[in-house]
Design an enzyme around this catalytic site. Structure first.
Site, mmCIF file in Angstrom:
data_model
loop_
_atom_site.group_PDB
_atom_site.id
_atom_site.type_symbol
_atom_site.label_atom_id
_atom_site.label_comp_id
_atom_site.label_asym_id
_atom_site.label_seq_id
_atom_site.Cartn_x
_atom_site.Cartn_y
_atom_site.Cartn_z
ATOM 1 N N ARG A 126 0.955 -1.275 -0.010
ATOM 2 C CA ARG A 126 -0.001 0.098 -0.004
ATOM 3 C C ARG A 126 0.884 1.107 -0.062
ATOM 4 O O ARG A 126 0.582 2.166 -0.887
ATOM 5 C CB ARG A 126 -0.771 0.079 1.239
ATOM 6 C CG ARG A 126 -2.280 0.137 1.018
ATOM 7 C CD ARG A 126 -2.994 -0.174 2.472
ATOM 8 N NE ARG A 126 -2.192 -1.343 3.200
ATOM 9 C CZ ARG A 126 -2.803 -2.540 2.615
ATOM 10 N NH1 ARG A 126 -3.650 -2.625 1.996
ATOM 11 N NH2 ARG A 126 -2.090 -3.656 3.287
ATOM 12 N N THR A 127 1.713 1.234 1.023
ATOM 13 C CA THR A 127 2.478 2.783 1.277
ATOM 14 C C THR A 127 3.456 2.758 0.101
ATOM 15 O O THR A 127 3.294 4.156 -0.567
ATOM 16 C CB THR A 127 3.029 2.593 2.446
ATOM 17 O OG1 THR A 127 2.229 2.238 3.539
ATOM 18 C CG2 THR A 127 3.774 3.960 2.778
ATOM 19 N N LYS B 94 24.083 -7.068 0.016
ATOM 20 C CA LYS B 94 25.664 -7.225 -0.036
ATOM 21 C C LYS B 94 26.350 -6.705 0.994
ATOM 22 O O LYS B 94 27.667 -6.688 1.193
ATOM 23 C CB LYS B 94 26.161 -6.433 -1.545
ATOM 24 C CG LYS B 94 25.728 -7.310 -2.767
ATOM 25 C CD LYS B 94 26.334 -6.558 -3.796
ATOM 26 C CE LYS B 94 25.642 -6.978 -5.187
ATOM 27 N NZ LYS B 94 26.015 -6.149 -6.184
ATOM 28 N N ARG C 93 11.325 3.749 4.462
ATOM 29 C CA ARG C 93 10.497 2.958 5.438
ATOM 30 C C ARG C 93 11.996 1.872 5.831
ATOM 31 O O ARG C 93 12.560 1.480 5.229
ATOM 32 C CB ARG C 93 9.606 1.907 5.084
ATOM 33 C CG ARG C 93 9.283 0.618 5.947
ATOM 34 C CD ARG C 93 7.851 0.162 5.501
ATOM 35 N NE ARG C 93 6.832 1.069 5.544
ATOM 36 C CZ ARG C 93 5.547 0.516 5.584
ATOM 37 N NH1 ARG C 93 5.354 -0.607 5.219
ATOM 38 N NH2 ARG C 93 4.520 1.400 5.734
ATOM 39 N N HIS D 286 4.526 6.753 11.893
ATOM 40 C CA HIS D 286 4.150 6.288 10.231
ATOM 41 C C HIS D 286 3.362 7.518 10.093
ATOM 42 O O HIS D 286 2.105 7.560 10.026
ATOM 43 C CB HIS D 286 3.542 5.141 10.302
ATOM 44 C CG HIS D 286 3.233 4.625 8.869
ATOM 45 N ND1 HIS D 286 3.270 5.293 7.821
ATOM 46 C CD2 HIS D 286 2.582 3.457 8.323
ATOM 47 C CE1 HIS D 286 2.924 4.666 6.673
ATOM 48 N NE2 HIS D 286 2.472 3.724 6.969
#
Lengths: 307, 182
Positions: A58-59, A86, A108, A136
């Site tokens: 969604r975000t 890596k 995020r 958030h």
């Protein structure tokens, strides 16, 4: 009134006026998504990087669509397909991205404070798309936008937030925002999911769903994070559902015109029954629609010239 | 420095000009077929409303009216950090094959109208776009001219022309203000 900040890191540091500016701007952006040609030329030539170290549908999609509807170029990077595997550090990744001159970095990360650290290190605008169990902000903004659209106000509402409060960045951002706008917030959940010092945020605490939603104008159900089940914070999903699932049985305790919200993704039958999630009180899909508008508003307000 | 404000149009003059503009719109378009009005936020909205009422009084038909905010199409948006507040755009009808009359209060550089035309074309393909303004103050920076003008008002660049309207400012008047800042 202009938004005089480089970054959007959390709701905690936003003023009431800034929140209102963002919501008013977002209200005006809704219409663009209903056009045949869902695009305005505003951010032509701007580059937005979505840097996602945690899973998201969604975000990430919402930020990508928001950028594209404003004509910005959006690039998505997810940890699993990047140099992170890596062993590159977050800061090195960010410095390398910075060297390619993007205008906004949306991040995020599972570590609380990761966006704040980046904001101090790179010159680009940073938008926090969720950092650990901390904040958030864009979710809280889209929630407030949805509530305001349906209720006509953000003050003097009784808001119940139910579920895993301790691990929820959505809950924290919403508590900061809704308290700031003048509403009363009640939280409920099993004792293991309620942070010990939560009262300091100015909320009421209940250990029962029924108590929490009594007379509520808005009920926000949080997702039970199944991936955290091994932490033994609740005995079984079934027991959780028996005590905290919002269903036909208990919703009548809330006000007649209650709004039911959920940040998604929903676990049907665990925190919310299907008939409620799809029922007349539910504004879950309005939240998603408004999410695009809120993110467009932030991208618009944060990207500017040099003058 | 003294404030040198000069009222160049009063309520009656504005009303007479709008009446003439409404007649000219009808005359030039030979009626109301497919005609729509689009008011440019914010001054153009009140004027479009008034023109709509005048046309309704003459012809008995209310032509469709839409509202356009051109901010997102402006060419100077990313050159400053001052972001204008975005107002709502509200066009609930199709513009395809319509005769669109854009309405604004003051025609100056022409940049707003350029932005408005770009915005309109994102909404469809109008048969034609015409421009109605209350004041044309000159100093164009783009090859744009108005089809319907309430009043031509030659002005100097250090003057400000304000159109005040009862709906938003409590009074109907057009004022020339000397820029006394410098």
């Amino acid at each position: 009134m202009i938004l005089e900040r480089k970054d959007i890191l959390g709701i905690k540091e936003l003023s009431m006026d800034e929140i209102l500016l963002i919501l008013d701007t977002a209200d005006s952006f809704i219409e663009i998504s209903t056009r045949d040609i869902k695009k305005v030329p505003t951010l032509r030539g701007k580059t937005i990087i979505n840097l996602f170290y945690e899973a998201s549908t969604r975000t990430r999609t919402s930020f990508e669509i928001a950028g594209k509807r404003l004509s910005a170029d959006t690039i998505n990077i997810s940890a699993s397909t990047s140099s992170v595997v890596k062993g590159e550090t977050l800061l090195d990744t960010a410095r390398n991205l910075e060297a390619m001159n993007p205008d906004v970095i949306v991040i995020r990360h599972s570590a609380a404070g990761a966006p704040h650290m980046l904001a101090g290190m790179v010159k680009q605008s940073i938008i926090n798309a969720g950092d650990g169990a901390h904040e958030h902000p864009t979710q809280a903004l889209l929630d407030m936008m949805t509530i305001r659209a349906k209720k006509g106000r953000l003050e003097n509402l009784n808001i119940a937030i139910v579920g895993d409060i301790a691990h929820s960045r959505v809950a924290r951002s919403n508590i900061y925002g809704l308290k700031k706008m003048g509403s009363q917030v009640t939280v409920a959940g099993p004792a293991t999911m309620i942070p010990r010092d939560i009262e300091q945020m100015g909320v009421n605490v209940h250990s029962s769903l029924d108590e929490a939603i009594k007379g509520a104008d808005v009920i926000m159900m949080l997702r039970i994070q199944l991936e955290r089940q091994h932490l033994n914070i609740f005995p079984s999903l079934r027991e959780y559902a028996q005590r905290f699932c919002l269903s036909k049985k208990n919703i009548s305790l809330a006000k007649k015109d209650v709004l039911v919200m959920h940040p998604g993704p929903i676990n049907r039958g665990v925190e919310i029954s299907p008939d409620i999630a799809d029922g007349p009180y539910s504004v879950i899909l309005d939240q998603v629609t408004n999410g695009v508008a809120v993110r467009m508003a932030l991208l618009y307000l944060l990207t500017g010239g040099k003058a | 420095m003294k404030n040198k404000n000069r009222v160049v149009m009063d309520a009656e003059a504005i009303d007479r000009s709008l009446t003439r503009v409404a007649y000219e719109i009808l005359e030039k378009n030979k009626g109301l077929d497919d005609l729509v009005l689009i008011g440019i936020r914010t001054g153009g909205i009140c004027l479009a409303n008034r023109i709509q009422r005048k046309i309704a009084a003459m012809e008995g038909i209310k032509v469709p009216l839409g509202i356009l905010d051109v901010t997102l199409y402006r060419d100077d948006l990313l050159r400053t950090n001052k972001k204008p507040r975005i107002g709502k755009t509200d066009i609930t009808f199709s513009l395809d094959n319509r005769k669109v009359v854009l309405v604004d209060d003051v025609l100056f550089t022409g940049r707003t109208i350029r932005a408005a035309m770009d915005a309109l074309i994102d909404f469809g393909r109008p048969r034609l776009i015409q421009l109605a303004v209350l004041i044309d103050r000159g100093h164009r920076e783009l090859p744009i001219r108005a089809d319907f003008v309430g009043k031509n008002l030659p002005s100097s660049l250090w003057e400000d022309v304000s159109v005040n309207l009862t709906e938003k400012d409590g009074v109907d008047e057009v004022v020339i203000e000397m820029d006394t800042e410098e």
